[in-house]
Design a protein around this motif. Structure first.
Motif, PDB file in Angstrom:
ATOM      1  N   HIS A   1       0.852  -1.185   0.000  1.00  0.00           N
ATOM      2  CA  HIS A   1       0.000   0.000   0.000  1.00  0.00           C
ATOM      3  C   HIS A   1       0.890   1.238   0.000  1.00  0.00           C
ATOM      4  N   PHE A   2       0.648   2.148  -0.947  1.00  0.00           N
ATOM      5  CA  PHE A   2       1.494   3.319  -1.112  1.00  0.00           C
ATOM      6  C   PHE A   2       0.746   4.586  -0.711  1.00  0.00           C
ATOM      7  N   ASP A   3       1.483   5.529  -0.189  1.00  0.00           N
ATOM      8  CA  ASP A   3       0.985   6.885   0.035  1.00  0.00           C
ATOM      9  C   ASP A   3       1.375   7.698  -1.198  1.00  0.00           C
ATOM     10  N   LEU A   4       0.391   7.995  -2.045  1.00  0.00           N
ATOM     11  CA  LEU A   4       0.711   8.660  -3.303  1.00  0.00           C
ATOM     12  C   LEU A   4       1.348  10.022  -3.104  1.00  0.00           C
ATOM     13  N   SER A   5       1.079  10.672  -1.981  1.00  0.00           N
ATOM     14  CA  SER A   5       1.677  11.990  -1.752  1.00  0.00           C
ATOM     15  C   SER A   5       3.190  11.912  -1.581  1.00  0.00           C
ATOM     16  N   ALA A   6       3.710  10.729  -1.313  1.00  0.00           N
ATOM     17  CA  ALA A   6       5.155  10.557  -1.145  1.00  0.00           C
ATOM     18  C   ALA A   6       5.865  10.373  -2.472  1.00  0.00           C
ATOM     19  N   PHE A   7       5.091  10.248  -3.566  1.00  0.00           N
ATOM     20  CA  PHE A   7       5.685  10.055  -4.876  1.00  0.00           C
ATOM     21  C   PHE A   7       5.497  11.316  -5.709  1.00  0.00           C
ATOM     22  N   PRO A   8       6.463  11.628  -6.582  1.00  0.00           N
ATOM     23  CA  PRO A   8       6.335  12.826  -7.428  1.00  0.00           C
ATOM     24  C   PRO A   8       5.170  12.675  -8.398  1.00  0.00           C
ATOM     25  N   GLU A   9       4.581  13.823  -8.781  1.00  0.00           N
ATOM     26  CA  GLU A   9       3.451  13.770  -9.693  1.00  0.00           C
ATOM     27  C   GLU A   9       3.881  13.371 -11.093  1.00  0.00           C
ATOM     28  N   GLN A  10       5.072  13.813 -11.508  1.00  0.00           N
ATOM     29  CA  GLN A  10       5.540  13.442 -12.827  1.00  0.00           C
ATOM     30  C   GLN A  10       6.079  12.013 -12.816  1.00  0.00           C
ATOM     31  N   TRP A  11       6.279  11.461 -13.997  1.00  0.00           N
ATOM     32  CA  TRP A  11       6.804  10.097 -14.100  1.00  0.00           C
ATOM     33  C   TRP A  11       8.212  10.064 -13.519  1.00  0.00           C
ATOM     34  N   GLN A  12       8.438   9.097 -12.672  1.00  0.00           N
ATOM     35  CA  GLN A  12       9.734   8.980 -12.012  1.00  0.00           C
ATOM     36  C   GLN A  12      10.057   7.509 -11.816  1.00  0.00           C
ATOM     37  N   GLU A  13      11.311   7.150 -12.103  1.00  0.00           N
ATOM     38  CA  GLU A  13      11.700   5.739 -11.963  1.00  0.00           C
ATOM     39  C   GLU A  13      11.696   5.333 -10.496  1.00  0.00           C
ATOM     40  N   TRP A  14      11.074   4.220 -10.219  1.00  0.00           N
ATOM     41  CA  TRP A  14      11.118   3.640  -8.887  1.00  0.00           C
ATOM     42  C   TRP A  14      11.229   2.135  -9.038  1.00  0.00           C
ATOM     43  N   SER A  15      11.703   1.458  -8.023  1.00  0.00           N
ATOM     44  CA  SER A  15      11.940   0.019  -8.141  1.00  0.00           C
ATOM     45  C   SER A  15      11.623  -0.667  -6.823  1.00  0.00           C
ATOM     46  N   TYR A  16      11.463  -1.958  -6.900  1.00  0.00           N
ATOM     47  CA  TYR A  16      11.260  -2.768  -5.699  1.00  0.00           C
ATOM     48  C   TYR A  16      11.980  -4.094  -5.880  1.00  0.00           C
ATOM     49  N   SER A  17      12.275  -4.748  -4.789  1.00  0.00           N
ATOM     50  CA  SER A  17      12.913  -6.069  -4.842  1.00  0.00           C
ATOM     51  C   SER A  17      12.396  -6.902  -3.682  1.00  0.00           C
TER      52      SER A  17
END
Length: 564
Positions: free
Chosen positions: A299-315
């Motif tokens: 579950h993500f808090d969208l306010s913690a992510f930039p509004e524009q496209w931004q690379e993110w990853s998970y493992s």
């Protein structure tokens, strides 16, 4: 005395100058005329003749569409290439015709009925090399088309570009100047699928449709893809049930379902060509596997992510080799609830990274259950350390890493947030660390692991000082039993999960005894195989302070010539 006639001296000099000027002008005129002639001749030499271009006007067309190919006795109705009779008259192609190759294509159903207006893509092949430039063509209403092409063409590649008819990509060999070839096409069909779980709930999720060696064009609203090449696959999302897939080639195929329901994994359903016909309805029941997997939902808090496209990853890194290690990189904001994976039960370290922020946690996955995790990103921390040997000299290539369960196999590579390597000065800087980390690990090839307690906070870089590493004292003696005297063997000490071992791979001496020294105290899998490759025999062992030396005996009699 006869008197000589003489011009005044001034007038004689003036006349000489005039003569020189006139001669100079004549030379310039001759040179200019010669230059013009030379330029015109060179232009005729280097400017290529105009070539016919396609609709875009950017490239020459590889094929010329003809009303009919040149007639040669016996060519009409022939299915095989026909050579041109050069010593006969009448029907022998002219010199211009003899500089080209000709191909007549016939498009028919499997029952031999002509198919008119079929669009297709054609490319030239010269000595098994595909030439640049693909031409879009269409046969006439009688299902035929005649083509002319360069004489060096050895084959023609044909790919059907129609959603109603299909055939695998064809390579038509041109064994003579004139070839006639028939293409047998089959009609694509639309099939309805009713897919449910064993308890009756309808399936909703991702699915793909792939053939067993056959091409399967796709046409499905909201999630279709049409590939190029001899294998095409349908991929889409079944948002309603039943759902319809259009453009299926009626041949043996496999329908793959990627279940997002806890307790279910990927489910493959084999379909026979007899089941695939226009208007067919196929009912499929998805059953639970013997060892049900679990599901991780972040579950993500969208306010913690930039509004524009931004690379993110998970493992996701498992504690046990029975887990499924995986990773992914995205180029967009994640949804508020994102089901990462359906994976095997067990404990995992889940890490999410976005820009300079990171989150990591240990997560227990239970079979047939959903594991919900709240992701809370924080500014990443970093730590640096200086590694020295027993003499106080810097150690290059020492590894500072995060996870105690990871066995470093050398040579290794640095990875942000996971491990860092020291330079010539012995300093290693590990960035991208979650702030809650309370210990790190330092080691080097030939040196034991050192545990370093740390206290981190968001955005800080901790200086861990200088760490003196202790040379490894472990020893593994490998003894081969029933070894063939005519064969060579290799031995290695690798990760118990079957990883690494590149730096320990060594040839076993003829006496069948090999000793590995300066080994770290940890778990190993000792494996032996034929020197030229093949099946291995292995045994798991543990080196520790209580048992620093272990003798491993391996019977290699089963490694016969058939294993090579």
């Amino acid at each position: 005395m006869k008197r000589k006639h003489c011009l005044p001296k001034r007038e004689s000099a003036k006349g000489a100058r005039t003569t020189r000027v006139l001669l100079g002008l004549l030379v310039l005129v001759l040179l200019g005329f010669g230059w013009l002639l030379w330029r015109g001749h060179w232009s005729r030499m280097v400017v290529p003749a105009p070539q016919r271009a396609d609709a875009s006007g950017q490239a020459p067309l590889p094929f010329e569409v003809l009303e009919e190919v040149p007639t040669v006795e016996g060519v009409c109705g022939a299915a095989e290439p026909v050579a041109t009779p050069r010593d006969s008259g009448g029907d022998t192609p002219s010199a211009e015709q003899d500089s080209k190759r000709y191909l007549r294509l016939l498009f028919q159903t499997e029952d031999g009925e002509a198919i008119g207006g079929v669009p297709f893509l054609a490319s030239r092949v010269v000595d098994e090399e595909l030439m640049p430039g693909t031409q879009a063509l269409r046969c006439n209403h009688e299902g035929a088309i005649s083509l002319a092409m360069a004489l060096d063409t050895t084959s023609v590649q044909v790919q059907i570009n129609d959603m109603g008819w299909h055939i695998d990509i064809q390579i038509i060999h041109l064994d003579g100047p004139i070839t006639q070839h028939t293409l047998k096409l089959h009609r694509l069909v639309s099939v309805e699928f009713d897919v449910r779980y064993e308890d009756g709930l309808p399936f909703k999720g991702r699915a793909s449709f792939g053939g067993t060696g056959d091409a399967l064009p796709a046409r499905y609203a909201g999630g279709s893809s049409r590939g190029d090449g001899w294998v095409r696959r349908w991929r889409g999302t079944a948002e309603s049930n039943p759902f319809t897939i259009d453009g299926i080639s009626p041949r043996d195929a496999v329908l793959n379902f990627y279940c997002e329901r806890a307790g279910y994994d990927r489910f493959d359903y084999e379909i026979k060509k007899e089941q695939l016909y226009e208007g067919a309805r196929i009912a499929i029941t998805i059953t639970k596997p013997k060892n049900p997997p679990g599901t991780i939902i972040l579950h993500f808090d969208l306010s913690a992510f930039p509004e524009q496209w931004q690379e993110w990853s998970y493992s996701l890194v498992p504690d046990s080799f029975r887990g499924s290690e995986t990773s992914s990189t995205e180029q967009q904001r994640p949804p508020s609830e994102f089901a990462l994976h359906t994976i095997n039960p067990g404990e995992y370290t889940v890490t999410v990274v976005c820009e300079n922020r990171v989150w990591s946690a240990r997560v227990l996955v239970v079979g047939s259950e959903e594991t919900h995790v709240q992701v809370e990103l924080a500014e990443a921390a970093a730590a640096s350390v200086c590694a020295i040997d027993e003499n106080g000299e810097p150690i290059q290539g020492a590894c500072l890493y995060l996870d105690e369960r990871v066995h470093i196999d050398y040579p290794t590579t640095a990875r942000a947030g996971s491990r860092a390597l020291s330079g010539r000065d012995g300093i290693a800087l590990l960035s991208g660390l979650p702030p809650h980390v309370n210990r790190l690990y330092l080691e080097a090839e030939g040196y034991d692991q050192s545990v370093i307690p740390v206290v981190l906070s968001s955005g800080m870089t901790a200086d861990l000082g200088t760490i003196r590493l202790t040379p490894s004292a472990g020893m593994i003696e490998v003894r081969l039993l029933n070894a063939s005297g005519s064969r060579s063997y290799e031995a290695m000490c690798i990760h118990p999960w079957g990883r690494g071992g590149r730096s320990t791979l060594r040839l076993v001496p003829r006496d069948g005894v090999l000793v590995f020294e300066k080994m770290k105290f940890r778990d190993y899998m000792v494996a032996v195989r034929p020197a030229h490759g093949g099946r291995v025999v292995s045994k798991n062992i543990t080196l520790s302070g209580d048992e620093p030396k272990v003798v491993v005996e391996l019977d290699v009699s089963s490694l016969t010539e058939t294993d090579d």
